[in-house]
Scaffold this motif. Structure first.
Motif, PDB file in Angstrom:
ATOM      1  N   PHE A  70       0.837  -1.204   0.000  1.00  0.00           N
ATOM      2  CA  PHE A  70       0.000   0.000   0.000  1.00  0.00           C
ATOM      3  C   PHE A  70       0.876   1.260   0.000  1.00  0.00           C
ATOM      4  N   ALA A  71       1.861   1.290   0.909  1.00  0.00           N
ATOM      5  CA  ALA A  71       2.740   2.466   1.026  1.00  0.00           C
ATOM      6  C   ALA A  71       3.508   2.685  -0.274  1.00  0.00           C
ATOM      7  N   LYS A  72       3.959   1.596  -0.847  1.00  0.00           N
ATOM      8  CA  LYS A  72       4.740   1.661  -2.085  1.00  0.00           C
ATOM      9  C   LYS A  72       3.886   2.249  -3.207  1.00  0.00           C
ATOM     10  N   GLU A  73       2.667   1.780  -3.298  1.00  0.00           N
ATOM     11  CA  GLU A  73       1.774   2.257  -4.352  1.00  0.00           C
ATOM     12  C   GLU A  73       1.480   3.750  -4.183  1.00  0.00           C
ATOM     13  N   ARG A  74       1.308   4.163  -2.913  1.00  0.00           N
ATOM     14  CA  ARG A  74       0.969   5.569  -2.668  1.00  0.00           C
ATOM     15  C   ARG A  74       2.188   6.464  -2.513  1.00  0.00           C
ATOM     16  N   LYS A  75       3.382   5.855  -2.643  1.00  0.00           N
ATOM     17  CA  LYS A  75       4.636   6.615  -2.481  1.00  0.00           C
ATOM     18  C   LYS A  75       4.713   7.309  -1.112  1.00  0.00           C
ATOM     19  N   ILE A  76       4.399   6.522  -0.111  1.00  0.00           N
ATOM     20  CA  ILE A  76       4.517   6.993   1.271  1.00  0.00           C
ATOM     21  C   ILE A  76       5.746   6.296   1.872  1.00  0.00           C
ATOM     22  N   TYR A  77       6.541   7.030   2.632  1.00  0.00           N
ATOM     23  CA  TYR A  77       7.694   6.404   3.282  1.00  0.00           C
ATOM     24  C   TYR A  77       7.252   5.485   4.414  1.00  0.00           C
ATOM     25  N   LEU A  78       8.051   4.464   4.638  1.00  0.00           N
ATOM     26  CA  LEU A  78       7.868   3.634   5.835  1.00  0.00           C
ATOM     27  C   LEU A  78       9.067   3.842   6.735  1.00  0.00           C
ATOM     28  N   LEU A  79       8.811   4.172   7.990  1.00  0.00           N
ATOM     29  CA  LEU A  79       9.894   4.131   8.971  1.00  0.00           C
ATOM     30  C   LEU A  79       9.714   2.831   9.730  1.00  0.00           C
ATOM     31  N   SER A  80      10.686   1.939   9.605  1.00  0.00           N
ATOM     32  CA  SER A  80      10.585   0.648  10.266  1.00  0.00           C
ATOM     33  C   SER A  80      11.548   0.611  11.445  1.00  0.00           C
ATOM     34  N   ASP A  81      10.983   0.765  12.638  1.00  0.00           N
ATOM     35  CA  ASP A  81      11.802   0.741  13.846  1.00  0.00           C
ATOM     36  C   ASP A  81      11.970  -0.711  14.273  1.00  0.00           C
ATOM     37  N   GLU A  82      13.172  -1.231  14.058  1.00  0.00           N
ATOM     38  CA  GLU A  82      13.449  -2.653  14.293  1.00  0.00           C
ATOM     39  C   GLU A  82      14.369  -2.859  15.487  1.00  0.00           C
ATOM     40  N   THR A  83      14.214  -1.983  16.456  1.00  0.00           N
ATOM     41  CA  THR A  83      15.052  -2.008  17.658  1.00  0.00           C
ATOM     42  C   THR A  83      15.007  -3.368  18.364  1.00  0.00           C
ATOM     43  N   TYR A  84      13.856  -4.032  18.281  1.00  0.00           N
ATOM     44  CA  TYR A  84      13.682  -5.282  19.035  1.00  0.00           C
ATOM     45  C   TYR A  84      13.722  -6.522  18.152  1.00  0.00           C
ATOM     46  N   CYS A  85      14.284  -6.426  16.941  1.00  0.00           N
ATOM     47  CA  CYS A  85      14.170  -7.550  15.999  1.00  0.00           C
ATOM     48  C   CYS A  85      14.858  -8.821  16.517  1.00  0.00           C
ATOM     49  N   PHE A  86      15.790  -8.664  17.424  1.00  0.00           N
ATOM     50  CA  PHE A  86      16.436  -9.848  18.021  1.00  0.00           C
ATOM     51  C   PHE A  86      15.484 -10.581  18.973  1.00  0.00           C
TER      52      PHE A  86
END
Lengths: 379, 379
Positions: free
Chosen positions: B197-213
């Protein structure tokens, strides 16, 4: 698709020569990669290294596995207590530790101060030449830097010229003594005049005292002494204790101002814990006299040569910079020419493009002849 | 005389409960000073301490007297190279080290991203509940947080609800998975839907992956995998490597976005040097499996009790938080009552005032009965 922010546009068109810096540093990196030896008089770094007690404190923190965040955000209780003790003594004023805010470096301290005070349209009076981030950060928050020329006044503020630039929108006047990039130190009378004026007009003073240790002629005087209710002092451990890589500085201000600043200091704005413990050890030790004498001696040796070339006509009383007039009148070209000759200096630091800054903080005495040779070869 | 800035007014009235945090922490400090034992489930801290190799790297840096600034500002060349190597492998994409920007902690990374992208009036879509600084920092730059409620959806984003909040002004959608404060991890299908959806609408995604571990069920999926040109990943060394006190995080983004961000990273925004060297050692080591198992086991033990009390009805798949429904419906009161019983938790993290966040990151297993006892005593 990218659409940079207005803040981006403002910051990247900020006066002072930030773009020049990137260009000159890129050239010097290219030359280094080609095998050329470059004497680095670029960044504002001191070279005397960490005190033994400071290294010890760092080791201790690592041994004890001090891995938690600093809390509270405004700084370790013991560090702020020690800063307030020393500041109280220095200023002969009772400064509570609640008036001290520790930050991850002085530059982010300035950011925090401006964030808490400046509104779009506010004016910040800056003596030109100037430490570039003063203008860049003011612009970030929509304020307007208003420059007071000091070129005709031996790089010392003129009260008369300053008064002409004061308006109802003036919110802050910035004092930076010992000065980056000129090395000038403002005497007591001058600081008093500006401070009494600011006090009368209820204008804040931001006093950047990053270089107060580098005060060879013992001239340094802080406006906090006479205007504590409106002066915000910013200091750093970076230069005096050679702790550049540890990112710790602090702000001292009135209770009222400190409370405003603290309210904006979200956890990300806390100083690193290991650096805070090392800073505490630094405060409890003190730099030996030989440290400052070494910088003074570098200054004297460089001055002799630079003055003979006609590039500088005053002996800088402090910091570790020379601000050199470029014979061609074009500081970017001069700096690029010098890079080709093996010397990195930084152009501008001003709305004008006529001077370069030479930092002797991180060089050894043995490199001075090389510096002078490089300069002579392009004159 | 003080006149706080509009930024100050915006930041201090930011939604999410920042004021509550101060109130609860102040109460717990008061109680501690009175001699009461407090189990600290407040701050988002991990407890496994530094890896031996990381401590060693810090010691080495001190022994070598590594006192200079990190240069270039965007991070040590070796550290960025290692991050880009690992990210390339993880994402099966070629990520150059020029796409990596090291920052003094992830929170200042988010600040830098917002500063480079957001304009006044821009909208930032945030799933509620949320990590408070997302809203506070967006507000700093004059943008408007637009909240998408997830309370009725088990704290998972609903694409349908999200779409209703999208407007022409939507500039960024924030994903934070594993989530702070809920502990939820968004599955691949959900992340894909939002990302397409974001890609289609050209909206940025901020992906906070601080806890990915901290991804016990192996659900974590990053939008960077499928939308690298518009996703800005923010990560931190703080939680995975217990390096909270060292202040080092990083941003990964497209070349175009990275260049914008780098241009705004004035020297004050560089990470500490010692932390950067320690982070490099961390990346070259890896956390033993037992570390993550220990958090998982704490989660399981706590879940049993909290579920019996009826305060939580799902098993958090990641991070190290429980987001607890307050029986009284007033999270501030509940947190203050718990503080009086010796347990520090943080209220809100939301536009609503109905839940508290319990962080089990920094507690020992032996403390779990105390936590449950304290809660039971106020039910």
């Amino acid at each position: 698709m990218i659409f940079p922010s207005d803040t981006y546009k403002r910051m990247t068109s900020s006066p002072g020569g930030m773009k020049f810096i990137h260009e000159v540093i890129a050239r010097s990196i290219k030359l280094k990669n080609e095998g050329k030896e470059i004497v680095d008089c670029g960044l504002g770094e001191s070279s005397h290294g960490l005190l033994a007690k400071v290294i010890e404190a760092g080791m201790e923190a690592l041994k004890k596995d001090e891995f938690y965040y600093v809390r509270p955000t405004q700084g370790l209780v013991e560090l702020r207590a020690e800063i307030s003790r020393q500041i109280s003594k220095e200023f002969q004023l009772s400064v509570d530790s609640e008036n001290v805010i520790v930050t991850p470096g002085a530059e982010l301290g300035i950011d925090l101060v401006f964030k808490s005070i400046l509104n779009p349209g506010d004016e910040v009076v800056i003596f030109d030449p100037f430490f570039i981030p003063f203008a860049t950060i003011a612009i970030t928050y929509g304020a307007r830097p208003v420059f007071v020329d000091t070129f005709e006044n031996g790089f010392l503020p003129s009260l008369k010229l300053m008064k002409k630039k004061i308006s109802k929108k003036t919110k802050i006047i910035i004092l930076n003594s010992p000065n980056n990039p000129t090395g000038r130190v403002f005497n007591k009378k001058l600081v008093e005049e500006i401070t009494f004026f600011a006090k009368e007009r209820k204008i804040y003073l931001l006093s950047d005292e990053t270089y107060c240790f580098f005060d060879f002629e013992k001239i340094f005087f802080s406006p906090f002494n006479i205007y504590p209710e409106g002066t915000i002092v910013v200091r750093s451990f970076s230069k005096q204790y050679s702790m550049m890589g540890y990112k710790v500085g602090y702000i001292v201000s009135s209770t009222k101002i400190a409370n405003y600043i603290k309210a904006l200091q979200i956890p990300g704005w806390a100083a690193p814990r290991i650096s805070s413990l090392m800073a505490l050890a630094a405060l409890k030790s003190s730099n030996p006299q030989s440290v400052i004498e070494n910088y003074e001696s570098k200054r004297d040796n460089l001055y002799k040569g630079l003055n003979e070339f006609g590039l500088v006509d005053y002996l800088p009383e402090g910091a570790f910079y020379f601000y050199l007039k470029c014979p061609s009148g074009n500081s970017l070209n001069f700096a690029l020419e010098l890079a080709d000759k093996g010397l990195l200096v930084i152009p501008a630091f001003s709305t004008k493009n006529t001077h370069v800054r030479l930092s002797y903080g991180a060089i050894e005495k043995e490199q001075i002849p090389k510096i002078l040779d490089a300069i002579e070869s392009v004159l």
